[in-house]
Design a protein around this motif. Structure first.
Motif, PDB file in Angstrom:
ATOM      1  N   UNK A 278      12.775  -0.332  18.222  1.00  0.00           N
ATOM      2  CA  UNK A 278      11.487   0.221  18.654  1.00  0.00           C
ATOM      3  C   UNK A 278      10.528  -0.876  19.102  1.00  0.00           C
ATOM      4  N   UNK A 279      10.465  -1.976  18.348  1.00  0.00           N
ATOM      5  CA  UNK A 279       9.562  -3.058  18.708  1.00  0.00           C
ATOM      6  C   UNK A 279       9.899  -3.666  20.056  1.00  0.00           C
ATOM      7  N   UNK A 280      11.203  -3.821  20.337  1.00  0.00           N
ATOM      8  CA  UNK A 280      11.631  -4.397  21.614  1.00  0.00           C
ATOM      9  C   UNK A 280      11.274  -3.475  22.770  1.00  0.00           C
ATOM     10  N   UNK A 281      11.440  -2.164  22.569  1.00  0.00           N
ATOM     11  CA  UNK A 281      11.124  -1.203  23.630  1.00  0.00           C
ATOM     12  C   UNK A 281       9.629  -1.216  23.937  1.00  0.00           C
ATOM     13  N   UNK A 282       8.802  -1.247  22.898  1.00  0.00           N
ATOM     14  CA  UNK A 282       7.353  -1.264  23.127  1.00  0.00           C
ATOM     15  C   UNK A 282       6.922  -2.572  23.780  1.00  0.00           C
ATOM     16  N   UNK A 283       7.541  -3.686  23.387  1.00  0.00           N
ATOM     17  CA  UNK A 283       7.223  -4.971  24.014  1.00  0.00           C
ATOM     18  C   UNK A 283       7.612  -4.957  25.489  1.00  0.00           C
TER      19      UNK A 283
ATOM     20  N   UNK B  99      10.028   4.290  12.048  1.00  0.00           N
ATOM     21  CA  UNK B  99      10.866   3.587  11.089  1.00  0.00           C
ATOM     22  C   UNK B  99      10.765   2.085  11.115  1.00  0.00           C
ATOM     23  N   UNK B 100       9.836   1.536  11.898  1.00  0.00           N
ATOM     24  CA  UNK B 100       9.636   0.092  11.927  1.00  0.00           C
ATOM     25  C   UNK B 100      10.133  -0.554  13.207  1.00  0.00           C
TER      26      UNK B 100
END
Length: 206
Positions: free
Chosen positions: A147-152, A56-57
Motif C-alpha cells: 500500500x505504501x509503495x502504491x501511494x508513493x 493494514x499498513x
C-alpha cells in the motif's frame, strides 16, 4: 483540519456514497449479468497519511485500481482490496475459475481493472451529479504491491495530493458471498472547497 467538515457536509458526502453504491451495484449487475447488491457504505474523512493504515499498513499487499480525476474538482482515486478479496470477487461474483495462490493472470487483472473502473465511474458520476461539477476519470491503472509503495507512486505520478482523503468502505455481495474494498478519493488541495461551494456550503476556516 477536520473540524472544517461540519455534520451537514459529511451528510452530503455520505449521501453521495449511498447513491454511488446503488449506481455501482446496477452497473456491476449489468456487467456480470447477475444480481449484485451493495451494502450501505460507511464514509469518513481522514488525513492522507492514515490511508495506508486503513488497509493494514504500508507493507500490506493490496490490489489497487487507481486513476486521476479531471475536470472542475480534480483529484486522485484509489480502490483498494486485499488479494484474497480480489480473488473472491473474480471467483464468486465474476465466475472466474481461479488457480491456487495470489498471482493474477492478465485476463484476471483486466477484469479487476474493468470492475474497478465501473465502480470508480459510478461514484464519480454520483458526485458530479450531486455537485453539478464536471468530473471524469482517466484510464485506470492496476497495481498489486504494498500500500505504501502504491501511494508513493501515486504522489510521483500525479504530483501534489491534498492532505485529506474521503474513505468510502464498500461491500458487495451475491447471496452469502461478500467482498469488501475501500475507495479513497483524495481531492487536490482546492477541490474540497469547490465541491462544497457548488452545494452552497462553503468550508469554514476555523
Amino acid at each position: 483540519m477536520f473540524n472544517r467538515f461540519e455534520v451537514f457536509q459529511m451528510d452530503v458526502l455520505k449521501e453521495v456514497g449511498n447513491i454511488g453504491a446503488g449506481n455501482a451495484a446496477t452497473a456491476l449487475s449489468q456487467l456480470l449479468n447477475r444480481p449484485i447488491d451493495m451494502g450501505v457504505p460507511t464514509v469518513q474523512m481522514l488525513p492522507f497519511e492514515e490511508v495506508a493504515e486503513k488497509v493494514g499498513g504500508d507493507e500490506r499487499i493490496v490490489v489497487t485500481v487507481f486513476l486521476r480525476v479531471e475536470g472542475e474538482a480534480p483529484g486522485n482515486l484509489f480502490f483498494m482490496m486485499t488479494p484474497e478479496a480480489a480473488k473472491m470477487l473474480l471467483n464468486r461474483l465474476a465466475g472466474f475459475d481461479l488457480k491456487e495462490g495470489l498471482a493474477f493472470t492478465d485476463m484476471e487483472q483486466s477484469a479487476l481493472s474493468e470492475i474497478g473502473n465501473i465502480l470508480a465511474g459510478s461514484y464519480l458520476s454520483s458526485l458530479a451529479d450531486f455537485t453539478k461539477l464536471s468530473m471524469y476519470p482517466t484510464v485506470p491503472g492496476l497495481a498489486i504491491d504494498m500500500a505504501g509503495a502504491i501511494l508513493s507512486y501515486g504522489l510521483l505520478q500525479f504530483g501534489e495530493m491534498g492532505d485529506a482523503a474521503l474513505l468510502i468502505d464498500t461491500s458487495f455481495f451475491e447471496g452469502e458471498d461478500q467482498v469488501e474494498g475501500q475507495f479513497f478519493l483524495i481531492p487536490d488541495p482546492s477541490s474540497f472547497a469547490k465541491i462544497f461551494e457548488s452545494l452552497g456550503v462553503p468550508l469554514s476556516h476555523d
